[in-house]
Design a protein around this motif. Sequence first.
Motif, mmCIF file in Angstrom:
data_model
loop_
_atom_site.group_PDB
_atom_site.id
_atom_site.type_symbol
_atom_site.label_atom_id
_atom_site.label_comp_id
_atom_site.label_asym_id
_atom_site.label_seq_id
_atom_site.Cartn_x
_atom_site.Cartn_y
_atom_site.Cartn_z
ATOM 1 N N VAL B 292 0.828 -1.197 0.000
ATOM 2 C CA VAL B 292 0.000 0.000 0.000
ATOM 3 C C VAL B 292 0.867 1.253 0.000
ATOM 4 N N LEU B 293 1.970 1.223 0.746
ATOM 5 C CA LEU B 293 2.821 2.418 0.794
ATOM 6 C C LEU B 293 3.505 2.643 -0.545
ATOM 7 N N GLU B 294 3.897 1.571 -1.164
ATOM 8 C CA GLU B 294 4.515 1.714 -2.488
ATOM 9 C C GLU B 294 3.515 2.224 -3.518
ATOM 10 N N TYR B 295 2.298 1.746 -3.375
ATOM 11 C CA TYR B 295 1.227 2.182 -4.273
ATOM 12 C C TYR B 295 0.977 3.688 -4.123
ATOM 13 N N VAL B 296 0.906 4.127 -2.856
ATOM 14 C CA VAL B 296 0.663 5.549 -2.593
ATOM 15 C C VAL B 296 1.832 6.376 -3.116
ATOM 16 N N ALA B 297 3.050 5.952 -2.779
ATOM 17 C CA ALA B 297 4.245 6.701 -3.201
ATOM 18 C C ALA B 297 4.301 6.789 -4.719
ATOM 19 N N HIS B 298 4.043 5.691 -5.324
ATOM 20 C CA HIS B 298 4.099 5.657 -6.778
ATOM 21 C C HIS B 298 3.061 6.608 -7.383
ATOM 22 N N GLY B 299 1.872 6.547 -6.852
ATOM 23 C CA GLY B 299 0.797 7.404 -7.361
ATOM 24 C C GLY B 299 1.118 8.871 -7.193
ATOM 25 N N PRO B 622 -0.155 3.169 14.305
ATOM 26 C CA PRO B 622 -0.136 4.591 14.669
ATOM 27 C C PRO B 622 0.277 5.432 13.464
ATOM 28 N N ALA B 623 -0.462 6.482 13.241
ATOM 29 C CA ALA B 623 -0.286 7.218 11.997
ATOM 30 C C ALA B 623 1.063 7.903 11.902
ATOM 31 N N TRP B 624 1.622 8.297 13.068
ATOM 32 C CA TRP B 624 2.938 8.953 12.947
ATOM 33 C C TRP B 624 3.964 7.983 12.376
ATOM 34 N N LYS B 625 3.781 6.668 12.662
ATOM 35 C CA LYS B 625 4.705 5.677 12.103
ATOM 36 C C LYS B 625 4.453 5.506 10.617
ATOM 37 N N VAL B 626 3.183 5.500 10.231
ATOM 38 C CA VAL B 626 2.821 5.340 8.817
ATOM 39 C C VAL B 626 3.430 6.476 7.999
ATOM 40 N N LEU B 627 3.257 7.712 8.530
ATOM 41 C CA LEU B 627 3.767 8.881 7.794
ATOM 42 C C LEU B 627 5.288 8.857 7.712
ATOM 43 N N ARG B 628 5.897 8.430 8.809
ATOM 44 C CA ARG B 628 7.353 8.359 8.843
ATOM 45 C C ARG B 628 7.853 7.370 7.787
ATOM 46 N N VAL B 629 7.190 6.199 7.675
ATOM 47 C CA VAL B 629 7.619 5.190 6.709
ATOM 48 C C VAL B 629 7.313 5.654 5.282
ATOM 49 N N ALA B 631 7.316 8.654 4.269
ATOM 50 C CA ALA B 631 8.370 9.621 3.920
ATOM 51 C C ALA B 631 9.624 8.880 3.464
ATOM 52 N N ASP B 632 9.955 7.786 4.120
ATOM 53 C CA ASP B 632 11.111 6.982 3.733
ATOM 54 C C ASP B 632 10.931 6.408 2.327
ATOM 55 N N VAL B 633 9.700 5.902 2.092
ATOM 56 C CA VAL B 633 9.435 5.323 0.781
ATOM 57 C C VAL B 633 9.565 6.396 -0.304
ATOM 58 N N GLU B 635 11.514 8.747 -0.100
ATOM 59 C CA GLU B 635 12.917 9.180 -0.006
ATOM 60 C C GLU B 635 13.040 10.639 0.387
ATOM 61 N N LEU B 636 12.182 11.045 1.324
ATOM 62 C CA LEU B 636 12.263 12.414 1.827
ATOM 63 C C LEU B 636 13.167 12.425 3.050
ATOM 64 N N PRO B 637 14.054 13.370 3.176
ATOM 65 C CA PRO B 637 14.985 13.395 4.304
ATOM 66 C C PRO B 637 14.344 14.023 5.550
ATOM 67 N N GLY B 638 14.888 13.715 6.722
ATOM 68 C CA GLY B 638 14.474 14.389 7.956
ATOM 69 C C GLY B 638 13.311 13.758 8.650
ATOM 70 N N PHE B 639 13.053 12.502 8.407
ATOM 71 C CA PHE B 639 11.916 11.840 9.057
ATOM 72 C C PHE B 639 12.344 10.691 9.965
ATOM 73 N N ALA B 640 13.606 10.706 10.376
ATOM 74 C CA ALA B 640 14.133 9.568 11.144
ATOM 75 C C ALA B 640 13.741 9.659 12.615
#
Lengths: 431, 778
Positions: B292-299, B622-629, B631-633, B635-640
Motif C-alpha cells: 500500500v505504501l509503495e502504491y501511494v508513493a508511486h501514485g 499509529p499514523a505517525w509511524k505510517v507517515l514516517r515510513v 516519507a522513507d518510501v 525518499e524524503l529526508p528528515g523523518f528519522a
Amino acid sequence: MAVFEKGVIFEGVDTADSSCWSLAAYQARGGYTALKKLIEAQTPQDEVIAEIKNSSLRGRGGAGFPTGLKWSFMPRSFPGDKYIVCNSDEGEPGTFKDRDIMWFNPHALIEGMIIAAYAMGVKRGYNYIHGEIFEVYERFETALDEARAAGLLGERILGSDFSFDLFAHHGYGAYICGEETALLESLEGKKGQPRFKPPFPASFGLYGKPTTINNTESFASVPFIIKDGASKFLEAGKPNNGGTKLFSISGHVNRPGNYEIPLGTPFATLLEMAGGMKDGKKLKAVIPGGSSAPILPGDVMMDLTMDYDAISKAGSMLGSGAVIVMNEDVCMVKALERLAYFYHEESCGQCTPCREGTGWLYRVIHRIENGLGRPDDLDLLTSVGNNMAGKTICALADAAVFPVRSFTKHFRSEFEYHIENKKCLVDHKWF
Amino acid sequence: MLEIEINGQQLTVETGSTVMDAANQAGVYIPHFCYHKKLSIAANCRMCLVEVEKAPKPLPACATPVTDGMKVKTHSELAAKAQKGVMEFLLINHPLDCPICDQGGECQLQDLAVGYGGSSSRYEEEKRVVANKDLGPLISTDMTRCIHCTRCVRFGDEIAGRMELGMANRGEHSEIMPFISKTVDSELSGNMIDLCPVGALTSKPFRYSARTWELSRRKSVSPHDGLGSNLIVQVKHNKVYRVLPNENEAINECWIADRDRFSYEALNSEARLTKPMIKNGGIWKEVSWTQVLEYVAHGLLDIRKNSGASEIAGLISPHSTTEEIFLFQKLLRAFGTNNIDSRIKQSDFSADSAYQGIPWLGQSIAEFSSLNSMLLVGSNLRKEIPLLASRVRYAVKHGASVATITAKDTQQYIKFKGKALVSPANFANTLLAVLHAVAQSAGKPLPASFDTKVEVTALHQEIAKTLLSGEKQVILLGAEAQYHPQFATLLAIANAIAELSGAIVSVPALAANSVGAWAVGAVPTDAGDNAVQMFAKPKQAYVLFNVEPELDTYNPAQAVAALSSAKMVVVCSAFKSAAAEQYADVMLPITPFSETAGSYVNTEGKLQPFNGVVKPQGDARPAWKVLRVLADVLELPGFAYDSAEEVRADALDAEKILSRLNNRLGDGFAVNGLSAVDSIVRHAEVPLYNADPIVRRAPALQATKDVAVPVAVVNPALAERMGLSAGAKVQVKQANATSSFELVIDSLVADNTVSIPAGHPATSMLGGYFDHVSLERV
C-alpha cells in the motif's frame, strides 16, 4: 362541633351566628381597633414587639417558642423583601383549632398579621392553609377581600404610609408542610421538604428572604394583646405561660371540641368542660398536645394543669393543644399502630433514618398487633427509635419516636401481653 | 480563619468552611453519600453525623459550619453509633444483589457497609421494590438500589443546567424519576452514573461486560472538543471497556461530557478499518503495508511528475494528534505542495494573512467560571463544548449576564439578557450594530473602518448593555460564527468591540487539536490552497487524513464532486465508510487516539501528551509511524523519528505555545460595507454526536436525541410566506445540489433561515452550511 369558653380569640364570638366571621361582626366586637390604635399613634415598632414579649405569648403551633422574641429576630433594616407567613397547615392528628379560628373569626388572624407586619416592617404575607379544609380557605379569601375593600390591607393602610398585603395559599395535604421550612418550600412551588438549618427562616426564608413564621393562633392572639395590653393577656394565663389557649379535645369525651381556656387550667376542669368521659368509662390515657406528644397515663393527667411548663415537667408537651382522650377500652398496641402508620405515610423521605425508620417502626408494631410479635421486639423498637431521634433534618423522626417511647414506657405490660398471648389485653373498641 | 479541633488534631480553616471541609483538610475521612464537593449540600443521607462538643445531638459534617474553637470527634462512641444506625437504615431496603450489580467493587455503599454495617440484618420484613425507569440509551437503572441521596437530581439542576430527574412521592414511596415519559437527555448525563454512590444508575453500554477490578486504568485525553478533557480509559484484554473522567480542576473538573465517555464504543466497532486496502477496477482488495505504501508513493510521484506537486492537496482532521499533523504537513511540504489545511469546516479564510497569532479561547478555561458578562455570537455552546457551557452557567448563577446573536434559539438553559434571533446572513451586520451601540454607551469613537451606516435598535443596545455590564467580559465566536462565510468580518468586529469595551475575544477550538494543528503548520502557506479552495479548484490527488469530507467539510457537495473526479484519493482513516469506498483509491488503516502515543493542544494552549491505552487493532498502525515510513518510501529526508516524543519535540515547544495564541487581526483585513440581507439562507449546526468520525460510530450516542434529524426547520413566518405546512416534503436547493426533506415549523429559528443539520449522510449532498438556499414544495 365547636364549643368555646371565653378567651382572647373567641371573646364575644357567637359561633351560632352564621355571620360571626364577617368584618362587620368583627368590628362590632372591637376588631381592628388595635391596628387603628397603632397607626394613629404611630407606635414605634420596638414598642409593639416589646408588648408581645411582655405578654409571654408562646408559639401556639406546638414548639411554644416565645413569639415576641421570634419577631425581634427579624432583621428589620434588611433592604429588600421580607415576609411573614402564617402556618395554618394544621395537620397534627388531634388538632383542629386553627380551622375554627379561620372559620369563625378570620379577621382576628388578619389583624394579627397586619400588626405583625407593622412591627417587623414587612410588606407581604402569606397564610398557608391546610389543603383538606377547602371551605375554610374560601372563607378566608372572602375575609381578605373584605379587609382589602375596607382599606385594611393593601397600599397605605387606613391612610397611613404603611402598606401590607396578605395572600392565602392552600396546601395539598402533606403533613410535613406544617414544618415551617417545608411549608416555605411548598409555598415557593417546590416539593414540601424541610430545609437544613441553619440558615434559619429569619435570615433565609421564603424566596431566600428574611421571614417570620407563626401559627394561626399566635397571630390571632396579637390584636387582644395590643388592644388590652400585655399584662391583661399575661393575667389570663400564668407566669411564663401567658394568655388563654385553644384546646382541641377529641376521643372518649361527651363534648369533643375546641375550648379556649386560660393556660394553667387543671386538666380535670377541661375534661369536665368537655362533658366528662363518654359512657362513664374510666380514663386510661391522654395525649396532651397532638399525636407527636408523648402519651401520659390518665391518673398522671388528672393531677396536671394545662400549660407548657406543667405538661413538660410530666414528660410530655403541650404542643398544639390537641388533647386526645382514651378510655379503658383502647388497646395501646392498636393505638400506637395507628400513629406509627401515620408517621410512616407522612415522612417526606428525605433523610435516611426517617424514611426507612418510620416504616420499620410501623411494621414491628403492626406485627405485634397481629399476633406475630417477638420477645425482643420492644427492645428493637427502642433501638430503632434511638437511631432515628435527633438524627434528621426536621423533627418528624422525633415526632414518630415519641409515641413509641411513651406508649411502650407507660403501657409496657400491655405490649408484653400482646407479644406473649398474641391478642389484646383489653377487649379493644375505638367507640 | 477559624480554629477547629478534629479528633484532637488542631487546624485552622477558612471562615465559612463546613466540618466536612475541615476534615478533608485534616485528612480525616468522614463517611458520606449525599455530600459531593461540586454539588449543593443536601444533608439528607445522614451518614456523616459526627460528635460536636457542646451539641446535644450528632451533627451532619457536610452541613455544619465550623465555629471558632469547635471540637469535633468523628469516631467517638456517639458518632460511630449514629453512623452505624444510618448504615443499618440504608441497608434495610437495599437489595443484597451485589453479585449481579454493576456497581460491585466500586460501590460506596458496599465499601462503607464493610466499616459501618452489621454482619446480619435485624430487618426481617419484606424489602421495597421500585420500578426501573427508562432514562434513554446511556443510563441504565436499578431503582430498588437507590438510597435517595439526590446527587443525580442536584447534578441535573445545578451542573447540567436542567432538572431532568427529581424525587417524587413521599417517605418510603420516594422515587427518583424523570418527568413522565421523558428521558435524561443532557449532554453531561453520564456524570450521574459516576455520582450515583450505589448501583441505581449505571452505564447502559458498559452494563454486565466487566468488573471494575478486572480493568486496568490508563490515562488519556478526549479526542472530541477543544477542552481536552482528561480521561481514565479502562481496558481489559486489549479492549477499551469504559471511559471515566480523570479529575483536572483546571480543565474538566471532575466531569466529562457524554461523548467523551461513550464514544469508546466506536473504537471496538465493526466499522474499524484494520487492513490496508487498494481499489482495483472498482474492487477493494486487502494488501500488505509494503504494497500500500509503495502504491501511494508511486501514485503521488506520478502526479507530481506529470502535473506538478501543486495538483496534490492534503486535508487533515484537527482531531488528529499533534505528531500526526506535524508529520502530515511536513511530508506534503517536503513533497512540494502547500495545499494543506486542518480547518476542515471553515469557509472564510480571508483573514489568513491578518492573524496575529493562533485563534484560541482567549483566556483559560477556568476563567470562564468567573466571567461577568458575555456575548455569544453564533454559538450553541452547550452542544459545542458542553463543559465550557457548564462553566458559563456557573458564572451566570453567580451573577453574570449573557447575550446572544444566533439563528436558532437552542435553549442553553441560560436566561439571556438580549437575544438577537437573526438569520446567519445577518450575523455580521447585527454584530456591527452592537459595536455601534457599544461605542455609543462607552462614549468612544468608532474605529474608522467600522464607521459605516447601520441601524442601531433597542435590542442592539440591550446586548451592548449586557456585555458592558460586567468587568470580566467575553465575546465568544461559536461554531456558527467560525464556519460562517463572514467569519473574518465577525472576528474583526468582535475585536473592535473588545477594543472599546475591554472584553476578551474568544474563538474556542471546536476540535481536540485545532490549536495544535495550527501551531504545527497545518494551514496553507505560500499561496497554497485552503480547505475550500482545494475542492473549489479540483486537484488530481487528495490525501485525506482522519477526515470524511462528505460529512466534515463546509461544502460537502463540492468536496465529494472534486474527490470523485480526482485521479487519486488516499484515505488514512481508522474507519471504513461507504462514501470513501466510492471516491478513494487506497485506504490506510491508522489508529484512533486510543492506540497511539500522541498529544493534543487544547483551546487554552495546553499541550497534553498521552500514550496508547491498547494495542492497534488488526494491521492498523499509529499514523505517525505510517507517515514516517511513507516519507522513507518517498525518499524524503528528515523523518528519522523513533518515537512520538521525538516527533513532538521537533513539532513544537510547549513552553512557547501560549505566546503564539492571539485572536487579533492585523491590517491585512478590512471590513467592507455590510447591509441587512433578506434572502433565505441555510443554517447548519453540526450536532455534537455528528461532529467527528468516532462519535458517528458510537451506537449508544447515536441512539440519543442529540443526533441530527435530517429535517428542514423554518419559523412560522417563513412557512406562511412560502405557503408551506408542517410535515410537507420540501425540496432544498443549494447551487447544484438538491435534497428533499420533511418540513418542521419552529419559532425558535430565525426568519429567512432554513435550519438543516450537517454531519449527516442525508444532508451530505447539500452545499455550504450558511449559503443561500431555495425551498420548494415537492
